[in-house]
Design a protein around this motif. Structure first.
Motif, PDB file in Angstrom:
ATOM      1  N   VAL A 194     -37.810 -19.620   1.491  1.00 46.94           N
ATOM      2  CA  VAL A 194     -38.035 -18.411   0.701  1.00 46.94           C
ATOM      3  C   VAL A 194     -37.537 -18.666  -0.712  1.00 46.94           C
ATOM      4  O   VAL A 194     -36.748 -19.585  -0.955  1.00 46.94           O
ATOM      5  CB  VAL A 194     -37.320 -17.188   1.320  1.00 46.94           C
ATOM      6  N   ALA A 195     -38.011 -17.842  -1.639  1.00 43.55           N
ATOM      7  CA  ALA A 195     -37.621 -18.001  -3.035  1.00 43.55           C
ATOM      8  C   ALA A 195     -36.395 -17.141  -3.342  1.00 43.55           C
ATOM      9  O   ALA A 195     -36.264 -16.030  -2.814  1.00 43.55           O
ATOM     10  CB  ALA A 195     -38.775 -17.615  -3.957  1.00 43.55           C
ATOM     11  N   SER A 196     -35.530 -17.662  -4.177  1.00 46.41           N
ATOM     12  CA  SER A 196     -34.366 -16.895  -4.589  1.00 46.41           C
ATOM     13  C   SER A 196     -34.786 -15.802  -5.564  1.00 46.41           C
ATOM     14  O   SER A 196     -35.850 -15.870  -6.181  1.00 46.41           O
ATOM     15  CB  SER A 196     -33.330 -17.808  -5.247  1.00 46.41           C
ATOM     16  N   TRP A 237     -42.074 -11.813   0.962  1.00 43.47           N
ATOM     17  CA  TRP A 237     -42.074 -12.968   1.857  1.00 43.47           C
ATOM     18  C   TRP A 237     -40.669 -13.209   2.409  1.00 43.47           C
ATOM     19  O   TRP A 237     -40.495 -13.520   3.584  1.00 43.47           O
ATOM     20  CB  TRP A 237     -42.576 -14.189   1.097  1.00 43.47           C
ATOM     21  N   ARG A 238     -39.670 -13.024   1.565  1.00 48.80           N
ATOM     22  CA  ARG A 238     -38.297 -13.258   2.015  1.00 48.80           C
ATOM     23  C   ARG A 238     -37.921 -12.279   3.124  1.00 48.80           C
ATOM     24  O   ARG A 238     -37.313 -12.673   4.132  1.00 48.80           O
ATOM     25  CB  ARG A 238     -37.332 -13.150   0.839  1.00 48.80           C
ATOM     26  N   GLU A 239     -38.270 -10.999   2.967  1.00 42.64           N
ATOM     27  CA  GLU A 239     -37.988 -10.021   4.019  1.00 42.64           C
ATOM     28  C   GLU A 239     -38.673 -10.417   5.320  1.00 42.64           C
ATOM     29  O   GLU A 239     -38.076 -10.351   6.402  1.00 42.64           O
ATOM     30  CB  GLU A 239     -38.482  -8.633   3.597  1.00 42.64           C
ATOM     31  N   ALA A 269     -45.695 -21.708  -4.067  1.00 42.70           N
ATOM     32  CA  ALA A 269     -44.826 -21.100  -5.068  1.00 42.70           C
ATOM     33  C   ALA A 269     -45.560 -20.017  -5.848  1.00 42.70           C
ATOM     34  O   ALA A 269     -44.988 -18.960  -6.155  1.00 42.70           O
ATOM     35  CB  ALA A 269     -44.299 -22.170  -6.025  1.00 42.70           C
ATOM     36  N   GLU A 270     -46.835 -20.259  -6.148  1.00 39.27           N
ATOM     37  CA  GLU A 270     -47.600 -19.237  -6.859  1.00 39.27           C
ATOM     38  C   GLU A 270     -47.712 -17.977  -6.012  1.00 39.27           C
ATOM     39  O   GLU A 270     -47.569 -16.853  -6.513  1.00 39.27           O
ATOM     40  CB  GLU A 270     -48.997 -19.775  -7.188  1.00 39.27           C
ATOM     41  N   LEU A 271     -47.927 -18.167  -4.713  1.00 39.37           N
ATOM     42  CA  LEU A 271     -48.022 -17.028  -3.812  1.00 39.37           C
ATOM     43  C   LEU A 271     -46.687 -16.294  -3.690  1.00 39.37           C
ATOM     44  O   LEU A 271     -46.630 -15.066  -3.709  1.00 39.37           O
ATOM     45  CB  LEU A 271     -48.471 -17.516  -2.432  1.00 39.37           C
ATOM     46  N   LEU A 272     -45.591 -17.053  -3.610  1.00 43.16           N
ATOM     47  CA  LEU A 272     -44.291 -16.450  -3.322  1.00 43.16           C
ATOM     48  C   LEU A 272     -43.574 -15.928  -4.553  1.00 43.16           C
ATOM     49  O   LEU A 272     -42.705 -15.061  -4.442  1.00 43.16           O
ATOM     50  CB  LEU A 272     -43.391 -17.469  -2.617  1.00 43.16           C
ATOM     51  N   THR A 273     -43.911 -16.447  -5.738  1.00 40.07           N
ATOM     52  CA  THR A 273     -43.157 -16.051  -6.929  1.00 40.07           C
ATOM     53  C   THR A 273     -43.983 -15.252  -7.936  1.00 40.07           C
ATOM     54  O   THR A 273     -43.409 -14.644  -8.831  1.00 40.07           O
ATOM     55  CB  THR A 273     -42.585 -17.289  -7.635  1.00 40.07           C
TER      56      THR A 273
END
Length: 306
Positions: A194-196, A237-239, A269-273
């Protein structure tokens, strides 16, 4: 109806075939493998082995087949895509593959065609807090690495909507979960990072709900219409991954800064951030009589990972 399903052994294809057979439809499924053919036979469907990217072989394998409808669920995503190149085969299936399946539909006499799409066709960017509807711009390039994937999604829909003599319908799924047998092993190996930091939300849908929404579109969808098939509860995404790990009893996921994700997995990364995407399912609920069995990923995970 007599229904031909392409991608019949995939994440959506498996529950889709099961529910179609239970609903009384006569189902034929396309697969490339003997194992896939065995799976379809066990579900009570006719199996046809063919590669949809080989038009001649596809039409030969289905010669004499009669169908009322074709459903396209084909992708080439055996694992979550990390790099833009990981989407190239699926992009081709959505463009060239769609054209071949439409040729098959005409050969088989089908008058309805349902194609899978995905809500990320609205764009891999921040869309704000207002939920998007099917009338929101779709398939618009944004100068991002994901433009090729977005263009392929839009092209698949366009081909179906413009096909003559066929009622064309698109189902725009949220991010799918609930049908991947490798999901829990990936959680346990911490290979789903997951991204910070605080990130935007994404629309989700359980594979069972996606399958049932597809059947609702097949039976009651309107020619030229798209339907958002998403649950009622967008999440980051992180949740989603942290709750998945907790429910499965897996270790907490790895947390990576955005720059590290972009280095090792630029598409992911594009999707998650970048993405902040809330999507309305009102049209599907009102016009198709569909509603998600799992209004949020928490209910879906509780059943999937119990």
């Amino acid at each position: 109806m007599k229904v031909l399903v392409a991608g019949a052994t995939g994440v959506i294809g498996r529950p889709l075939v099961r529910h179609l057979v239970r609903a009384g439809h006569a189902v034929a499924g396309l697969t490339r493998t003997e194992a896939g053919a065995d799976q379809l036979a066990a579900q009570g469907a006719r199996a046809i082995r063919a590669d949809i990217l080989d038009l001649g072989a596809l039409l030969e394998a289905t010669a004499g087949l009669s169908a009322d409808a074709v459903i396209n669920e084909v992708t080439a995503l055996a694992r979550p895509p990390a790099r833009y190149a990981d989407m190239e085969s699926t992009n081709r299936l959505r463009t060239q593959g769609s054209a071949h399946l439409l040729a098959l539909a005409k050969q088989a006499g089908a008058t309805r065609f349902v194609t899978q799409s995905i809500v990320f066709g609205y764009g891999y960017r921040d869309h704000g807090a207002v939920p998007l509807t099917e009338d929101s711009p779709f398939g618009v390039p944004a100068g991002l690495g994901s433009d090729a994937a977005v263009a392929a999604m839009a092209d698949a829909e366009r081909q179906v909507f413009e096909a003559t003599g066929i009622d064309g319908i698109a189902v725009r799924y949220g991010l799918l979960y609930g049908g991947d047998p490798e999901f829990v092993p990936r959680l346990r190996s911490r290979s789903l990072p997951v991204a910070s930091g605080r990130r935007g939300t994404i629309a989700l849908v359980h594979a069972e709900d996606a399958a049932l929404g597809t059947i609702a579109a097949l039976e009651r969808g309107v020619d030229g219409a798209a339907y958002n098939i998403v649950d009622d509860t967008p999440a980051t995404w992180r949740e989603f991954i942290e709750e998945s790990a907790r429910t499965a009893g897996a270790p907490r996921p790895s947390v990576l800064p955005g720059w590290a994700l972009r280095l090792v997995a630029p598409y992911a990364a594009e999707l998650l951030t970048r993405v902040n995407l809330r999507v309305s399912n009102e049209r599907a609920c009102d016009q198709l009589g569909w509603a998600p069995r799992y209004p949020s990923f928490r209910e879906g995970l509780a059943v999937q990972l119990a």
